[in-house]
Design an enzyme around this catalytic site. Sequence first.
Site, mmCIF file in Angstrom:
data_model
loop_
_atom_site.group_PDB
_atom_site.id
_atom_site.type_symbol
_atom_site.label_atom_id
_atom_site.label_comp_id
_atom_site.label_asym_id
_atom_site.label_seq_id
_atom_site.Cartn_x
_atom_site.Cartn_y
_atom_site.Cartn_z
ATOM 1 N N ALA A 32 0.876 -1.192 0.000
ATOM 2 C CA ALA A 32 0.000 0.000 0.000
ATOM 3 C C ALA A 32 0.909 1.237 0.000
ATOM 4 O O ALA A 32 0.781 2.132 0.839
ATOM 5 C CB ALA A 32 -0.947 0.000 1.194
ATOM 6 N N HIS A 37 7.066 5.644 1.766
ATOM 7 C CA HIS A 37 7.816 4.439 1.409
ATOM 8 C C HIS A 37 8.811 4.740 0.285
ATOM 9 O O HIS A 37 9.956 4.308 0.304
ATOM 10 C CB HIS A 37 6.869 3.343 0.900
ATOM 11 N N LYS A 151 9.060 7.669 11.111
ATOM 12 C CA LYS A 151 7.651 7.705 11.542
ATOM 13 C C LYS A 151 7.359 6.623 12.576
ATOM 14 O O LYS A 151 6.636 6.848 13.543
ATOM 15 C CB LYS A 151 6.733 7.528 10.341
ATOM 16 N N SER A 187 0.642 7.789 5.849
ATOM 17 C CA SER A 187 0.453 6.429 6.349
ATOM 18 C C SER A 187 -0.650 5.783 5.525
ATOM 19 O O SER A 187 -1.583 6.463 5.084
ATOM 20 C CB SER A 187 0.017 6.495 7.819
ATOM 21 N N ARG A 189 -2.827 4.092 6.694
ATOM 22 C CA ARG A 189 -4.051 4.218 7.501
ATOM 23 C C ARG A 189 -4.814 5.517 7.227
ATOM 24 O O ARG A 189 -5.992 5.625 7.558
ATOM 25 C CB ARG A 189 -3.702 4.198 8.984
HETATM 26 P P1 AMP Z 1 5.018 -0.166 6.534
HETATM 27 O O1 AMP Z 1 4.675 -0.566 5.150
HETATM 28 O O2 AMP Z 1 3.949 0.628 7.211
HETATM 29 O O3 AMP Z 1 5.520 -1.323 7.371
HETATM 30 O O4 AMP Z 1 6.250 0.834 6.412
HETATM 31 C C1 AMP Z 1 7.429 0.460 5.769
HETATM 32 C C2 AMP Z 1 8.501 1.485 6.060
HETATM 33 O O5 AMP Z 1 8.086 2.762 5.566
HETATM 34 C C3 AMP Z 1 8.760 1.652 7.564
HETATM 35 O O6 AMP Z 1 10.153 1.761 7.789
HETATM 36 C C4 AMP Z 1 8.043 2.932 7.875
HETATM 37 O O7 AMP Z 1 8.560 3.626 8.996
HETATM 38 C C5 AMP Z 1 8.263 3.721 6.589
HETATM 39 N N1 AMP Z 1 7.277 4.809 6.482
HETATM 40 C C6 AMP Z 1 5.934 4.700 6.613
HETATM 41 N N2 AMP Z 1 5.359 5.918 6.519
HETATM 42 C C7 AMP Z 1 6.359 6.808 6.325
HETATM 43 C C8 AMP Z 1 6.420 8.224 6.152
HETATM 44 N N3 AMP Z 1 5.315 8.978 6.178
HETATM 45 N N4 AMP Z 1 7.615 8.799 5.969
HETATM 46 C C9 AMP Z 1 8.760 8.045 5.948
HETATM 47 N N5 AMP Z 1 8.784 6.708 6.104
HETATM 48 C C10 AMP Z 1 7.600 6.098 6.291
#
Ligand code: AMP
Length: 285
Positions: A32, A37, A151, A187, A189
Site C-alpha cells: 500500500a 515508502h 515515523k 500512512s 491508515r
Molecule cells: P510499513 O509498510 O507501514 O511497514 O512501512 C514500511 C517502512 O516505511 C517503515 O520503515 C516505515 O517507517 C516507513 N514509512 C511509513 N510511513 C512513512 C512516512 N510517512 N515517511 C517516511 N517513512 C515512512
Amino acid sequence: MQTFKTRTSLSAAINSHKRSGSTVGFVPTMGALHDGHISLLQQAKKENTLVVCSIFVNPSQFTNQQDLQRYPRTLEADMLKLEEAGCDLLYAPEERDVYPEGSEKAPKFEFGGLEDKLEGAARPGHFAGVAQVVSIFLDIVRPDKLYLGQKDYQQVIILSKLLQYLQLNTEIIVCPIVREVNGLAMSSRNERLSPEGRQRAGSIYRSLQYALSLLDILPVEEVETCCYNALNSFENFEADYVEVLDAKNLEEIQENTDRIVIVTAVIVDGVRLLDNITAERKMQL
Ligand code: AMP
C-alpha cells in the site's frame, strides 16, 4: 525490476549481484505504498548499487485479526511505483515462504520491556512479530544498509537492538517523515480517515511542534500534559500518549541525554495515527 516469490530464488539473485561487487540497500514494507515508502527507496538508490524491497503483510505482528484482514493489498499498483522509483529486486512472498513451519516456530526476540510500552502496550506482541519477520528478511537479504522511516520511531529502536543481538554489520538508515500538505505524517491508515478527519489530523504535528516550543519554558511532565490535553480538545481526537523521551533508547531523559523525541499516538475517527518529532536537548531536568 525483478520480482521473486521465494526466498531461494531471491537470495540466488542477490548473491550473484554481490559477487559482482554490488552493495545492497534493503527497504522492508507491507505494501500500500505511498510517498513515504518511496522516499526510503530513493535514499537507498542513492547509497547502494542494488536496491531490494519486500512487500509482505506480516500476520505475526497483528494483534487484531480484523486489522490484518482489512490491511490494504495493492500489489500491482505498488509494483508500478517501485519500478518507477528504480527498485531492482522485489520480494513479494506468500506466508508459507516466510514461515515454512508457521510463525510459532520462527525465532522470538525480547527487548528488555521496550516492546511492551508505547505502541507495544496498545498492541501486545506487535514488536515481537516485527522483529521476527525482519530477522528472517535480514537472513535472506544480508543488506549493507537497512532503510527505516522515522515515523515508526519505536520500531527503529527495536530493530537497532535486533541488529545488535544478531551481530550483523548492517547499518540502519533512518529516513525523515514524509508528510501530507497539512503536516499529517503519511500512512496507509490515512485512507481510512474521513476527508474532514484527514484535514483535522494535521493538528497532531502542530501539537508536537507546540510541545517542542514549550520545552524551553516548562518541565517535561507539564509539556506532556499540555500537549495531551491540546490533542484531546480536537473534535473526535483521542490521544493515547504523549511522551518526551531520550531519542537514542526511548527511556526517560537523563543527565547525559543529548537528543530528545516527543512521541504520540492519537486515535482520529477510530484510526490510530502515530507521529513524533526529535530535537537537540536544550532544557534542564
Ligand atoms: P510499513 O509498510 O507501514 O511497514 O512501512 C514500511 C517502512 O516505511 C517503515 O520503515 C516505515 O517507517 C516507513 N514509512 C511509513 N510511513 C512513512 C512516512 N510517512 N515517511 C517516511 N517513512 C515512512
